[in-house]
Design a protein around this motif. Structure first.
Motif, PDB file in Angstrom:
ATOM      1  N   GLY A  63       0.946  -1.112   0.078  1.00  0.00           N
ATOM      2  CA  GLY A  63       0.056   0.066   0.139  1.00  0.00           C
ATOM      3  C   GLY A  63       0.854   1.300   0.093  1.00  0.00           C
ATOM      4  O   GLY A  63       0.803   2.143   0.797  1.00  0.00           O
ATOM      5  N   CYS A  64       1.771   1.297  -0.971  1.00  0.00           N
ATOM      6  CA  CYS A  64       2.801   2.373  -0.914  1.00  0.00           C
ATOM      7  C   CYS A  64       2.206   3.910  -1.339  1.00  0.00           C
ATOM      8  O   CYS A  64       2.984   4.785  -1.478  1.00  0.00           O
ATOM      9  CB  CYS A  64       4.059   1.991  -1.833  1.00  0.00           C
ATOM     10  N   GLY A  65       1.002   3.689  -2.072  1.00  0.00           N
ATOM     11  CA  GLY A  65       0.547   5.092  -2.688  1.00  0.00           C
ATOM     12  C   GLY A  65       1.355   5.478  -3.755  1.00  0.00           C
ATOM     13  O   GLY A  65       2.158   4.731  -4.297  1.00  0.00           O
ATOM     14  N   ASP A  86       0.890  -1.283  -4.576  1.00  0.00           N
ATOM     15  CA  ASP A  86      -0.469  -0.804  -4.550  1.00  0.00           C
ATOM     16  C   ASP A  86      -1.640  -1.098  -5.573  1.00  0.00           C
ATOM     17  O   ASP A  86      -1.183  -1.224  -6.693  1.00  0.00           O
ATOM     18  CB  ASP A  86      -0.264   0.996  -4.506  1.00  0.00           C
TER      19      ASP A  86
END
Length: 310
Positions: A63-65, A86
């Protein structure tokens, strides 16, 4: 340590991933100091582990965006390797543009479902999951624990944050109010505007000298200060769920993971407590430090994990 070749840019791109709410409403990227590998390595060393040197390590963020958390690390440690995944293709594309602009060659941001992270990604010395665990279905939480076990190096440390009870009960109370009031709205601006409006109305209508009134006013102030995008994704998300610390620890234990510490190291040192409270908490045997942390856990929580038996 030798760094493996970063050749997973296209291998793990998932062609069937559809649009997500994060494609439509941008979630700003931030730096989260407690996730920094130097912080995690320091905690690990305090508890007798031998973590990989941060100057030459592998880091994975789920979920690194846009990579707002990973990019500064990659810039700081050019001989380390950073991988972020992500589900939002639009967000990843923005992040990849940032990587290209900075000319960084030691970081890859991948448009990839967490469910598709497997052993082929290799082992990582540090795995980060900030702002994911409370916002995904049970099957994805299970998969995250599998990743922590499967892809974490023997002396590796994992960081996972989540919405924590009991504090989140108060947050959930106003979330229920806002989500009910905005249940038929779809546009972000209108939804967020009406969420703030109903909370203002209800907080002002409550008795100021009551416990309920004090909580309502405190929560309204929190919502009022929150950026629109964060309020939309964090508070108005239908699937967000909070947990007690021991619930997360027990699930981790079932996957062969061992609780290491709260990510805020000052909590283990019992900072900020009266002498009486500190004396009571210090009577917990070291074998029950998780229970001691549970009793302290009256706000949001972050936890660090290590592979059990290593």
């Amino acid at each position: 340590m030798e760094l493996s070749t970063m050749n997973i840019q296209t291998e793990h791109r998932h062609p069937n991933i559809g649009p997500t709410p994060y494609d439509e409403v941008y979630y700003p990227g931030h730096v989260y100091g407690l996730t920094h590998p130097n912080h995690l390595a320091t905690m690990a060393a305090v508890y007798g582990m031998q973590p990989a040197p941060v100057e030459r390590c592998r880091v994975l963020e789920l979920g690194c965006g846009v990579g707002g958390n990973l990019l500064p690390m990659a810039f700081q440690y050019p001989n380390s390797e950073f991988v972020g995944v992500d589900l939002s293709g639009v967000t990843i594309e923005r992040g990849q543009n940032n990587v290209a602009t900075l000319g960084l060659e030691n970081i890859k941001l991948l448009h990839c479902d967490i469910m598709n992270v497997d052993a082929s990604f290799g082992r990582f010395d540090y795995i980060i999951a900030h702002g994911v665990y409370s916002w995904v279905p049970p099957a994805v939480r299970e998969k995250m624990m599998m990743i922590f076990k499967q892809n974490l190096a023997p002396q590796g440390v994992c960081y996972v944050s989540y919405n924590a009870h009991p504090f989140s009960h108060m947050r959930d109370m106003v979330r229920d109010m806002m989500r009910y009031h905005t249940r038929r709205l779809t546009g972000m601006k209108e939804k967020v505007g009406q969420a703030r409006a109903i909370l203002k109305f209800l907080s002002e209508g409550s008795k100021a000298n009551s416990v309920h009134g004090a909580i309502m006013r405190d929560q309204y102030n929190r919502v009022l200060k929150a950026p629109d995008e964060l309020l939309f994704h964090d508070d108005l998300d239908e699937g967000a769920e909070a947990f007690l610390l021991h619930e997360v620890v027990e699930l981790a234990g079932s996957h062969g993971l061992q609780y290491l510490s709260d990510a805020d190291f000052s909590r283990r040192n019992l900072a900020g407590y009266s002498e009486e409270v500190r004396a009571t908490l210090q009577r917990f045997p070291e074998t029950e430090f998780m229970a001691r942390d549970q009793y302290q856990d009256f706000g949001g929580a972050s936890a660090a994990w290590r592979r059990a038996g290593r």
